[in-house]
Design an enzyme around this catalytic site. Sequence first.
Site, PDB file in Angstrom:
ATOM      1  N   TYR A 140       0.765  -1.299   0.043  1.00  0.00           N
ATOM      2  CA  TYR A 140      -0.063   0.223  -0.130  1.00  0.00           C
ATOM      3  C   TYR A 140       0.861   1.261  -0.098  1.00  0.00           C
ATOM      4  CZ  TYR A 140      -4.036  -3.002   1.252  1.00  0.00           C
ATOM      5  OH  TYR A 140      -4.997  -3.850   1.057  1.00  0.00           O
ATOM      6  N   LYS A 187       3.745 -15.229   2.568  1.00  0.00           N
ATOM      7  CA  LYS A 187       3.476 -16.179   1.444  1.00  0.00           C
ATOM      8  C   LYS A 187       4.994 -16.116   1.025  1.00  0.00           C
ATOM      9  CE  LYS A 187       0.955 -17.548  -2.086  1.00  0.00           C
ATOM     10  NZ  LYS A 187       0.206 -18.854  -1.887  1.00  0.00           N
ATOM     11  N   ASP A 219      -3.066 -17.762   1.945  1.00  0.00           N
ATOM     12  CA  ASP A 219      -4.225 -18.672   1.475  1.00  0.00           C
ATOM     13  C   ASP A 219      -4.761 -19.851   2.454  1.00  0.00           C
ATOM     14  OD1 ASP A 219      -1.737 -19.667   0.910  1.00  0.00           O
ATOM     15  OD2 ASP A 219      -2.126 -20.660  -0.878  1.00  0.00           O
ATOM     16  N   ASP A 247     -10.941  -8.156   7.942  1.00  0.00           N
ATOM     17  CA  ASP A 247     -12.245  -8.029   7.717  1.00  0.00           C
ATOM     18  C   ASP A 247     -13.022  -9.503   7.730  1.00  0.00           C
ATOM     19  OD1 ASP A 247     -12.281  -5.407   7.298  1.00  0.00           O
ATOM     20  OD2 ASP A 247     -13.107  -5.325   5.183  1.00  0.00           O
TER      21      ASP A 247
END
Length: 357
Positions: A140, A187, A219, A247
Amino acid sequence: MNIAVIRGDGIGPEIVGEALNILNIIAEKFNLKFNYQDVYMGGCAIDKFGEPLPDVSVKACLNSDAVLLGAVGGPKWDLQQPENRPEKGLLKLRNALGVYANIRPAKMFNALKSACPLRDDIANKGIDFIVIRELTGGIYFGEHFINEDKDFARDVMTYSKLEIERIAKIAFETARIRNKKVTSVDKANVLATSRIWREIVNNIAKDYSDIELNHMYVDNASMQIVKDPSQFDVILTENMFGDILSDEASQITGSIGLIPSASLGADNTPWLYEPIHGSAPDIAGQNKANPIGTILAAAMMLRYSFKLEDAARAIEQAVNKILDEGWRTGDIFDAKHDDKNKLLGCKEIAEAIGERI
Ligand code: NAD
């Protein structure tokens, strides 16, 4: 203790007002003194100062011991230029405070099991974990590039040792006052940033031999959160993975109206506390908002900024109690599954919490 209070827009003033009422009751019970200073941010600041976070607001926040925020934004300001939208105020504030660790509990209240979207046998095992998300690094905040033809784009993900070390320490310290387990999510089978993340977290873990550490690919983590959330105590992860997983984690507990969050930074700067939801313009000014997320954010402020664990627990226990008794705001009212549910407004449910304290 000086608290900068950002009521914001929409339901913000209602829910923050109720959180301050609860803090006043806590002050009386525990013989404390809180000073509040109102600070403008969001749409209301655009109306008054022409920008979502004027310097005077930044200064007031930086001069406080902690910042309590309701929510900002709403349709009135939707046509503002992107750089002058209410939500820009929040990004600017996070930057100014240098808060780099976002802490979000995912806790299912026993009384609200029927609101959990997971199967009963999974929900019955309980959900009570915390997501610790790195907030100021990663993709970000890397370079974002689109070429002139708009047929090629690039977003750059970076992490430094310092950024990983400081967030990892917060995760291990948090696990120490909980159930002593950290799951670091990355990851590492694909990303270079994840590979150094894993190595650095392993190094920090050497100072916390009382804490169990495991690593999980993102994942798999997203799957495990819905398959068996009871396995988690503290999830530690980078910015984008944390954005998505937190979330998902909040959704499995029922209502977004109930969940607080804390954003922590350096020891000598004020930290930020807020509910996870937005300004809910559809129910603003109608005494329908659920103030519990903001009230629990105030409890997190007592715990993290002021080290007042007993006072924080007094609020959390009172919230548990009124939910056990069946009191509900509209967003969690469910007479179909529970005929003992009783509907209250924003003000009245906060009063009930205050009485239990
Ligand atoms: P929202 O979270 O405001 O509302 C989503 C839904 O949840 C609505 O139906 C709302 O009524 C309900 N809801 C939210 N909080 C509630 C509460 N405490 N009690 C009862 N019901 C509640 O999200 P949105 O509708 O996407 O956004 C509305 C505005 O809020 C937008 O301007 C958005 O940019 C802004 N926003 C601000 C923040 C923030 O200030 N941190 C975060 C998200 C969205």
